[in-house]
Design a protein around this motif. Structure first.
Motif, mmCIF file in Angstrom:
data_model
loop_
_atom_site.group_PDB
_atom_site.id
_atom_site.type_symbol
_atom_site.label_atom_id
_atom_site.label_comp_id
_atom_site.label_asym_id
_atom_site.label_seq_id
_atom_site.Cartn_x
_atom_site.Cartn_y
_atom_site.Cartn_z
ATOM 1 N N ASP A 102 0.920 -1.057 0.014
ATOM 2 C CA ASP A 102 0.062 0.062 -0.179
ATOM 3 C C ASP A 102 0.712 1.624 -0.281
ATOM 4 O O ASP A 102 0.265 2.500 -0.407
ATOM 5 C CB ASP A 102 -1.010 0.242 0.903
ATOM 6 N N LEU A 103 1.922 1.623 0.178
ATOM 7 C CA LEU A 103 2.825 2.631 0.374
ATOM 8 C C LEU A 103 4.353 1.779 -0.672
ATOM 9 O O LEU A 103 5.423 2.339 0.080
ATOM 10 C CB LEU A 103 2.984 2.518 1.992
ATOM 11 N N ARG A 104 4.105 1.561 -1.678
ATOM 12 C CA ARG A 104 5.033 1.376 -2.107
ATOM 13 C C ARG A 104 5.906 2.003 -2.851
ATOM 14 O O ARG A 104 7.356 2.197 -2.379
ATOM 15 C CB ARG A 104 4.395 0.541 -3.641
ATOM 16 N N ASN A 105 5.186 3.133 -3.468
ATOM 17 C CA ASN A 105 6.161 4.844 -3.225
ATOM 18 C C ASN A 105 6.107 5.277 -2.781
ATOM 19 O O ASN A 105 8.283 5.655 -2.617
ATOM 20 C CB ASN A 105 5.243 5.748 -4.089
ATOM 21 N N GLU A 106 6.596 5.613 -1.692
ATOM 22 C CA GLU A 106 6.450 5.831 0.428
ATOM 23 C C GLU A 106 7.725 5.153 0.354
ATOM 24 O O GLU A 106 8.454 5.645 0.592
ATOM 25 C CB GLU A 106 5.483 6.548 0.567
ATOM 26 N N LEU A 107 7.595 3.969 0.568
ATOM 27 C CA LEU A 107 8.911 3.437 0.911
ATOM 28 C C LEU A 107 9.664 3.274 0.005
ATOM 29 O O LEU A 107 11.171 3.631 0.210
ATOM 30 C CB LEU A 107 8.182 1.430 0.774
ATOM 31 N N PHE A 108 9.592 3.928 -0.911
ATOM 32 C CA PHE A 108 11.059 3.198 -1.696
ATOM 33 C C PHE A 108 11.868 4.790 -2.097
ATOM 34 O O PHE A 108 12.706 4.901 -2.031
ATOM 35 C CB PHE A 108 10.603 3.069 -3.430
ATOM 36 N N ASP A 109 10.839 5.924 -2.053
ATOM 37 C CA ASP A 109 11.035 7.331 -1.516
ATOM 38 C C ASP A 109 11.955 7.351 -0.273
ATOM 39 O O ASP A 109 13.107 8.181 -0.935
ATOM 40 C CB ASP A 109 10.145 8.735 -2.005
ATOM 41 N N ALA A 110 11.711 6.427 0.557
ATOM 42 C CA ALA A 110 12.009 6.616 1.893
ATOM 43 C C ALA A 110 13.351 5.968 2.443
ATOM 44 O O ALA A 110 14.150 6.165 2.576
ATOM 45 C CB ALA A 110 11.024 5.760 2.786
ATOM 46 N N LYS A 111 13.759 4.288 1.041
ATOM 47 C CA LYS A 111 14.387 4.118 0.948
ATOM 48 C C LYS A 111 15.790 5.231 0.434
ATOM 49 O O LYS A 111 17.303 4.965 0.221
ATOM 50 C CB LYS A 111 14.239 2.981 0.749
ATOM 51 N N SER A 112 15.311 5.584 -0.839
ATOM 52 C CA SER A 112 16.151 6.304 -1.369
ATOM 53 C C SER A 112 16.473 7.239 -0.635
ATOM 54 O O SER A 112 17.835 8.392 -0.674
ATOM 55 C CB SER A 112 15.835 6.385 -2.170
ATOM 56 N N ARG A 113 15.677 8.000 -0.121
ATOM 57 C CA ARG A 113 16.461 9.544 0.640
ATOM 58 C C ARG A 113 17.652 8.385 1.930
ATOM 59 O O ARG A 113 18.513 9.572 2.124
ATOM 60 C CB ARG A 113 15.497 9.364 1.742
ATOM 61 N N ILE A 114 17.582 7.332 2.768
ATOM 62 C CA ILE A 114 18.589 7.268 3.768
ATOM 63 C C ILE A 114 19.844 6.779 2.972
ATOM 64 O O ILE A 114 20.389 6.995 3.105
ATOM 65 C CB ILE A 114 17.743 5.432 4.310
ATOM 66 N N ARG A 115 19.586 5.933 1.089
ATOM 67 C CA ARG A 115 21.019 5.619 0.586
ATOM 68 C C ARG A 115 21.846 6.535 0.556
ATOM 69 O O ARG A 115 22.417 7.111 0.917
ATOM 70 C CB ARG A 115 21.172 5.045 -0.466
ATOM 71 N N ASN A 116 20.981 7.953 -0.198
ATOM 72 C CA ASN A 116 21.444 9.628 -0.082
ATOM 73 C C ASN A 116 22.222 9.521 1.309
ATOM 74 O O ASN A 116 23.141 10.046 1.114
ATOM 75 C CB ASN A 116 20.010 9.858 -0.726
ATOM 76 N N GLU A 117 21.282 9.569 2.315
ATOM 77 C CA GLU A 117 21.848 10.498 3.393
ATOM 78 C C GLU A 117 23.095 9.593 3.572
ATOM 79 O O GLU A 117 24.236 10.126 3.910
ATOM 80 C CB GLU A 117 20.552 10.267 4.032
ATOM 81 N N LYS A 118 22.937 8.084 3.156
ATOM 82 C CA LYS A 118 24.726 7.472 4.538
ATOM 83 C C LYS A 118 25.814 7.250 2.850
ATOM 84 O O LYS A 118 26.200 7.928 3.540
ATOM 85 C CB LYS A 118 24.095 6.275 4.508
ATOM 86 N N ASP A 119 25.199 7.772 1.607
ATOM 87 C CA ASP A 119 26.708 7.609 1.388
ATOM 88 C C ASP A 119 26.941 9.202 1.358
ATOM 89 O O ASP A 119 27.668 9.561 0.801
ATOM 90 C CB ASP A 119 26.252 7.612 -0.324
ATOM 91 N N ILE A 120 26.176 10.243 1.433
ATOM 92 C CA ILE A 120 26.769 11.536 1.933
ATOM 93 C C ILE A 120 27.661 11.778 2.926
ATOM 94 O O ILE A 120 28.667 12.195 3.262
ATOM 95 C CB ILE A 120 25.803 12.751 1.645
ATOM 96 N N LYS A 121 27.257 10.800 4.022
ATOM 97 C CA LYS A 121 27.695 10.969 5.314
ATOM 98 C C LYS A 121 29.061 10.036 5.454
ATOM 99 O O LYS A 121 30.869 10.756 5.346
ATOM 100 C CB LYS A 121 27.312 10.647 6.895
ATOM 101 N N ARG A 122 28.938 9.261 3.713
ATOM 102 C CA ARG A 122 29.790 8.113 3.323
ATOM 103 C C ARG A 122 30.988 9.631 3.604
ATOM 104 O O ARG A 122 32.702 9.440 2.995
ATOM 105 C CB ARG A 122 30.370 7.255 3.376
#
Length: 238
Positions: A102-122
């Protein structure tokens, strides 16, 4: 049947009648409620490192649609804060409740956000401990991707090592080869963005228009390191 057991069963029967009356009053199917209750209490899946107490909003609602609405609201709130831990917790509860579809699109955006934030910190950590091998890898390109060419050009413009907006790649490679007091490493460690004129920052931002972190990291981690450094050094310029 003993008197004690009779009283217990009578109390339980009255309890279930009262639940049924409440469900009828709020328009919720008894079968749906008991199925959800059974699924919740019998599930062996537990979110890791997630606060186990439910929100008041979740406690006061029942049914699939209510769970979806509650979890969506929590995920959006976490996304607005940009807090990775809150995002991961919200995702864990969505998976725990089984409402991923039910929250497929929202989950995709959230997981992309997490991945980007972790990449930026690295990348930020990498810039603090910038290795010569990173610059050597970038310098090894004979015909670099346009994204890399632009990022390195902007780096040297911001550092004040060139004023040319159309500097060729060979000239940029020469700048990367400099040693001693004129080296890229020394310029970065001594750089103070408070001393840079805003017009120079605006030139850099104009050249970087159309480039984002994802396009930089797809070229190489070195390109992403310098891209994030540029964004960080120019973030207050309007």
């Amino acid at each position: 049947m003993s008197v004690g057991r009779y009283r217990i069963e009578k109390t339980i029967s009255r309890f279930y009648r009262e639940i049924d009356e409440i469900l009828d009053a709020v328009g919720v199917s008894g079968d749906e409620f008991y199925q959800d209750l059974h699924a919740f209490t019998s599930s062996n899946e537990k979110p890791t490192d997630v606060q186990q107490s439910e929100s008041e909003e979740y406690k006061s609602t029942s049914g699939h649609a209510a769970r979806v609405g509650c979890r969506k609201s929590e995920l959006l709130d976490a996304t607005q804060t940009g807090d990775i831990t809150k995002l991961e917790n919200a995702i864990a509860w969505i998976e725990f409740d089984g409402v991923q579809a039910d929250l497929r699109n929202e989950l995709f955006d959230a997981k992309s956000r997490i991945r980007n934030e972790k990449d930026i910190k690295r990348v930020h950590r990498a810039m603090i401990d910038l290795r010569p091998s990173v610059v050597s890898e970038l310098r090894s390109y004979i015909k670099p991707p346009p994204v890399l060419h632009t990022i390195m050009l902007c780096t040297f413009i911001l550092l004040g090592m060139t004023d040319e907006s159309n500097l060729g790649w060979n000239e940029i490679r020469c700048l990367m080869r400099r040693q001693g007091k004129a080296s890229l490493f020394r310029a970065i460690t001594q750089f103070d963005r408070r001393d840079v004129h805003k017009n120079r920052c605006r030139r850099v931002l104009k050249l970087l228009d159309g480039i984002d972190f994802r396009s930089a990291v797809e070229v190489s981690e070195g390109a992403a390191i310098f891209y994030e450094w540029l964004r960080d050094m120019t973030r207050d310029v309007s």
